[in-house]
Design a protein around this motif. Structure first.
Motif, PDB file in Angstrom:
ATOM      1  N   ARG A 246      44.854  -7.884  18.854  1.00 34.49           N
ATOM      2  CA  ARG A 246      44.167  -6.694  18.334  1.00 34.49           C
ATOM      3  C   ARG A 246      42.908  -6.583  18.431  1.00 34.49           C
ATOM      4  N   LEU A 247      42.618  -5.309  18.508  1.00 32.33           N
ATOM      5  CA  LEU A 247      40.650  -5.017  19.373  1.00 32.33           C
ATOM      6  C   LEU A 247      40.526  -5.000  17.072  1.00 32.33           C
TER       7      LEU A 247
ATOM      8  N   GLU B  41      48.289   4.404  20.969  1.00 28.57           N
ATOM      9  CA  GLU B  41      47.922   3.205  21.231  1.00 28.57           C
ATOM     10  C   GLU B  41      49.057   2.394  21.897  1.00 28.57           C
TER      11      GLU B  41
ATOM     12  N   ASP C  86      48.269   0.128  25.832  1.00 29.28           N
ATOM     13  CA  ASP C  86      47.889  -1.506  25.799  1.00 29.28           C
ATOM     14  C   ASP C  86      48.752  -1.672  24.629  1.00 29.28           C
TER      15      ASP C  86
ATOM     16  N   ARG D 293      50.699  -4.546  23.835  1.00 30.75           N
ATOM     17  CA  ARG D 293      50.770  -5.946  24.284  1.00 30.75           C
ATOM     18  C   ARG D 293      49.306  -5.888  22.795  1.00 30.75           C
ATOM     19  N   ARG D 294      49.212  -5.164  21.800  1.00 33.58           N
ATOM     20  CA  ARG D 294      48.948  -5.355  21.045  1.00 33.58           C
ATOM     21  C   ARG D 294      49.904  -5.133  19.772  1.00 33.58           C
TER      22      ARG D 294
ATOM     23  N   SER E 266      44.129  -0.491  29.737  1.00 29.26           N
ATOM     24  CA  SER E 266      43.435  -1.807  29.851  1.00 29.26           C
ATOM     25  C   SER E 266      43.404  -2.307  30.863  1.00 29.26           C
TER      26      SER E 266
END
Length: 124
Positions: free
Chosen positions: A2-3, A71, A75, A77-78, A90
């Protein structure tokens, strides 16, 4: 993966501009650039020339906001670290990348906005 909130806010402000649904449609149909239709179909009815491994895109567009769609395309993957969906915006954590693509995202910010604009037309 997570960003932090600051990174998400910066990414949201980095949009190239309003998406264009027609450019998004053309990008979606171009199997050499977006690859969406290798795994997804546009509608639940499907199409012999579209994938059936992932949810229909019209269903995703109907249940997710444009920001959520963006979103996930950027990516996934988040949201699901085990996803097989490529991270289109990404370059972090990738392996076995062809030298020509090393360090390069698969889609531009504008292309991402265009795809989201097109997906919005499918939700109606």
């Amino acid at each position: 993966m997570r960003l932090p909130l600051a990174a998400l806010l910066f990414a949201a402000s980095a949009h190239a501009g309003p998406g264009d649904a027609e450019r998004g449609r053309a990008l979606m149909a171009d199997r050499t650039r977006s690859l969406c239709l290798l795994c997804h179909s546009l509608t639940p009815a499907g199409d012999a020339n579209q994938g059936n491994l992932a949810p229909p895109l019209s269903a995703s567009a109907a249940r997710l906001s444009p920001a959520d769609l963006r979103e996930r395309i950027a990516d996934m993957r988040r949201f699901n670290p085990a996803t097989v969906m490529p991270p289109f915006r990404s370059t972090e954590g990738l392996r076995d990348v062809a030298p020509a693509w090393a360090g390069k995202a698969a889609l531009t910010e504008q292309q991402l906005d265009d795809l989201v604009a097109y997906l919005g037309t499918l939700a109606k």
